[in-house]
Design a protein around this motif. Structure first.
Motif, PDB file in Angstrom:
ATOM      1  N   LYS A  39       1.147   2.210 -19.152  1.00 28.53           N
ATOM      2  CA  LYS A  39       1.984   3.893 -19.807  1.00 28.53           C
ATOM      3  C   LYS A  39       1.662   4.700 -18.786  1.00 28.53           C
ATOM      4  N   GLY A  40       2.243   6.129 -18.402  1.00 23.29           N
ATOM      5  CA  GLY A  40       2.908   7.161 -18.045  1.00 23.29           C
ATOM      6  C   GLY A  40       2.069   8.656 -18.642  1.00 23.29           C
ATOM      7  N   GLN A  41       2.116   8.987 -18.430  1.00 26.19           N
ATOM      8  CA  GLN A  41       1.553  10.306 -18.478  1.00 26.19           C
ATOM      9  C   GLN A  41       1.845  11.536 -17.726  1.00 26.19           C
ATOM     10  N   ARG A  42       2.693  11.874 -17.970  1.00 26.98           N
ATOM     11  CA  ARG A  42       2.946  13.466 -17.438  1.00 26.98           C
ATOM     12  C   ARG A  42       2.332  14.851 -17.365  1.00 26.98           C
ATOM     13  N   LYS A  43       2.367  15.706 -16.869  1.00 25.89           N
ATOM     14  CA  LYS A  43       1.938  16.777 -16.871  1.00 25.89           C
ATOM     15  C   LYS A  43       1.784  17.944 -17.739  1.00 25.89           C
ATOM     16  N   GLY A  44       2.940  17.567 -18.444  1.00 20.51           N
ATOM     17  CA  GLY A  44       3.606  18.099 -19.906  1.00 20.51           C
ATOM     18  C   GLY A  44       3.769  17.677 -20.610  1.00 20.51           C
ATOM     19  N   GLY A  45       2.792  16.356 -20.971  1.00 15.05           N
ATOM     20  CA  GLY A  45       2.502  15.587 -21.701  1.00 15.05           C
ATOM     21  C   GLY A  45       3.565  14.688 -22.409  1.00 15.05           C
ATOM     22  N   GLU A  46       4.303  14.935 -21.468  1.00 16.67           N
ATOM     23  CA  GLU A  46       5.226  13.318 -21.948  1.00 16.67           C
ATOM     24  C   GLU A  46       4.765  12.229 -21.222  1.00 16.67           C
ATOM     25  N   ILE A  47       4.812  10.804 -22.386  1.00 18.21           N
ATOM     26  CA  ILE A  47       4.685   9.955 -22.107  1.00 18.21           C
ATOM     27  C   ILE A  47       5.786   8.865 -22.128  1.00 18.21           C
ATOM     28  N   ILE A  48       6.030   7.842 -20.731  1.00 18.38           N
ATOM     29  CA  ILE A  48       7.407   7.456 -20.684  1.00 18.38           C
ATOM     30  C   ILE A  48       6.971   5.439 -20.260  1.00 18.38           C
ATOM     31  N   ALA A  49       7.048   4.450 -20.971  1.00 12.41           N
ATOM     32  CA  ALA A  49       7.243   3.384 -20.609  1.00 12.41           C
ATOM     33  C   ALA A  49       7.585   3.125 -18.892  1.00 12.41           C
ATOM     34  N   VAL A  50       6.872   3.173 -17.896  1.00  6.30           N
ATOM     35  CA  VAL A  50       7.496   2.781 -16.474  1.00  6.30           C
ATOM     36  C   VAL A  50       7.242   0.925 -16.155  1.00  6.30           C
ATOM     37  N   LYS A  51       8.445   0.638 -15.801  1.00  4.11           N
ATOM     38  CA  LYS A  51       8.787  -0.964 -15.435  1.00  4.11           C
ATOM     39  C   LYS A  51       8.629  -0.749 -14.005  1.00  4.11           C
ATOM     40  N   LYS A  52       7.411  -1.158 -12.874  1.00  4.23           N
ATOM     41  CA  LYS A  52       7.593  -1.706 -11.408  1.00  4.23           C
ATOM     42  C   LYS A  52       8.050  -3.159 -11.569  1.00  4.23           C
ATOM     43  N   LEU A  53       9.604  -3.201 -10.855  1.00  4.40           N
ATOM     44  CA  LEU A  53       9.647  -4.570 -10.608  1.00  4.40           C
ATOM     45  C   LEU A  53       9.624  -5.021  -9.365  1.00  4.40           C
ATOM     46  N   HIS A  54       9.239  -6.125 -10.103  1.00  9.60           N
ATOM     47  CA  HIS A  54       8.632  -7.225  -9.157  1.00  9.60           C
ATOM     48  C   HIS A  54       9.632  -7.277  -7.943  1.00  9.60           C
ATOM     49  N   SER A  55       8.258  -7.394  -6.916  1.00  9.55           N
ATOM     50  CA  SER A  55       9.545  -7.857  -4.852  1.00  9.55           C
ATOM     51  C   SER A  55       9.741  -9.444  -5.035  1.00  9.55           C
ATOM     52  N   MET A  56      11.148  -9.545  -5.254  1.00  8.36           N
ATOM     53  CA  MET A  56      12.216 -11.087  -5.134  1.00  8.36           C
ATOM     54  C   MET A  56      12.858 -10.621  -5.053  1.00  8.36           C
ATOM     55  N   PRO A  57      13.578 -11.909  -3.653  1.00 10.63           N
ATOM     56  CA  PRO A  57      14.601 -12.355  -3.745  1.00 10.63           C
ATOM     57  C   PRO A  57      16.012 -10.893  -4.292  1.00 10.63           C
ATOM     58  N   GLU A  58      16.164 -11.911  -5.451  1.00 10.87           N
ATOM     59  CA  GLU A  58      17.210 -11.822  -6.755  1.00 10.87           C
ATOM     60  C   GLU A  58      17.257  -9.827  -7.688  1.00 10.87           C
ATOM     61  N   LEU A  59      16.430  -9.707  -6.201  1.00  9.68           N
ATOM     62  CA  LEU A  59      16.330  -7.762  -7.224  1.00  9.68           C
ATOM     63  C   LEU A  59      16.406  -7.286  -5.483  1.00  9.68           C
ATOM     64  N   ASN A  60      17.942  -7.435  -5.349  1.00  6.81           N
ATOM     65  CA  ASN A  60      18.957  -6.489  -4.010  1.00  6.81           C
ATOM     66  C   ASN A  60      19.311  -5.658  -4.847  1.00  6.81           C
ATOM     67  N   ASP A  61      18.920  -4.520  -3.708  1.00  4.03           N
ATOM     68  CA  ASP A  61      20.111  -3.404  -4.162  1.00  4.03           C
ATOM     69  C   ASP A  61      21.047  -2.879  -4.924  1.00  4.03           C
ATOM     70  N   GLN A  62      21.951  -4.487  -4.290  1.00  2.00           N
ATOM     71  CA  GLN A  62      23.375  -4.073  -5.346  1.00  2.00           C
ATOM     72  C   GLN A  62      22.600  -4.756  -7.139  1.00  2.00           C
ATOM     73  N   GLN A  63      21.571  -5.468  -7.274  1.00  2.00           N
ATOM     74  CA  GLN A  63      21.627  -5.967  -8.197  1.00  2.00           C
ATOM     75  C   GLN A  63      20.601  -5.136  -9.059  1.00  2.00           C
ATOM     76  N   PHE A  64      19.705  -4.039  -8.351  1.00  2.00           N
ATOM     77  CA  PHE A  64      19.412  -2.733  -9.064  1.00  2.00           C
ATOM     78  C   PHE A  64      20.321  -1.976  -9.541  1.00  2.00           C
ATOM     79  N   GLN A  65      21.474  -1.611  -8.520  1.00  2.00           N
ATOM     80  CA  GLN A  65      22.084  -0.727  -8.910  1.00  2.00           C
ATOM     81  C   GLN A  65      23.555  -1.552 -10.174  1.00  2.00           C
ATOM     82  N   LYS A  66      23.400  -2.224 -10.443  1.00  2.00           N
ATOM     83  CA  LYS A  66      24.070  -3.047 -11.135  1.00  2.00           C
ATOM     84  C   LYS A  66      22.950  -3.022 -13.216  1.00  2.00           C
TER      85      LYS A  66
END
Length: 233
Positions: A39-66
């Motif tokens: 859960k992330g809350q910005r200074k203006g009060g906006e709340i967002i859900a931040v999904k921090k992706l694990h570092s793993m071989p299948e999550l390369n640049d091409q997969q992230f872009q897809k």
């Protein structure tokens, strides 16, 4: 009803660290196969859900872009909205085999609108919530509308392939939004396919998948049926 298209905005990694208190345990909302959500809350009060992706071989640049392109194109009131993203490579000092070395670390994250009522899974497990039939019907109808959008209103259609209560989020008005498209696929036609890797969750997959590993739009419909039964009972 489709929402006006709003392009996700780039968010620097240092800002995501700041609004999640350094991705602290107190901010953690959940953990999935591809990342942890905070859960992330910005200074203006906006709340967002931040999904921090694990570092793993299948999550390369091409997969992230897809994954980004798949999510950014989804604009519907019953689909969770991607509001931002982060893809940075930073030079950092890290510990490796007892030594401190300077290395390049890749940081990837996807940011979504925050759903204050959590997942449908939590709602079903909380017997004290006692949601009436009108609320349950609203959830069923919303999930059906979201799935129809994915299957019939997009070209090519999107098959979610892991529809379950944990992947349906609820906003302040108990409006359901389908989330977690990590296993989703774009299909140019409606022919049945045999996936290269396992998909879905035990209990939400149809018999033809277990016997022949066949995948079509019927897989999501079967999962929907299981969800409806759980809501009704």
């Amino acid at each position: 009803m489709n929402r006006a298209t709003v392009a996700p905005r780039p968010l620097p990694y240092h800002l995501l660290e700041e609004i999640t208190d350094g991705f602290s345990e107190e901010r953690k909302l959940g953990v999935g196969a591809y990342g942890s959500v905070y859960k992330g809350q910005r200074k203006g009060g906006e709340i967002i859900a931040v999904k921090k992706l694990h570092s793993m071989p299948e999550l390369n640049d091409q997969q992230f872009q897809k994954e980004y392109l798949n999510l950014a194109s989804l604009q519907h009131e019953n689909i969770v909205r991607l509001v931002g993203y982060c893809h940075e490579t930073r030079g950092e000092y890290v510990e490796l085999n007892g030594r401190t070395i300077f290395a390049e670390n890749q940081h990837m994250a996807l940011c979504f609108e925050y759903m204050c009522n959590g997942s449908l899974d939590n709602c079903l497990q909380d017997e004290s919530s006692g949601h009436d039939w009108n609320t349950r019907y609203k959830i069923i109808k919303g999930v059906c509308k979201g799935l129809r959008y994915l299957h019939e209103e997009l070209n090519p259609p999107v098959y979610h392939l892991d529809l379950k209560p944990a992947n349906i989020l609820l906003d302040e008005k108990m409006t359901p939004k389908i989330a977690d498209f990590g296993l989703s696929k774009l299909f140019e036609d409606e022919r049945t396919r045999v996936p290269a890797s396992p998909i879905g969750t035990l209990g939400y997959l149809p018999p033809e998948y277990w016997s022949h590993r066949l995948v079509s739009n019927k897989l999501d419909i079967f999962s929907l049926g299981v969800i409806i039964i759980k809501l009704m009972t």
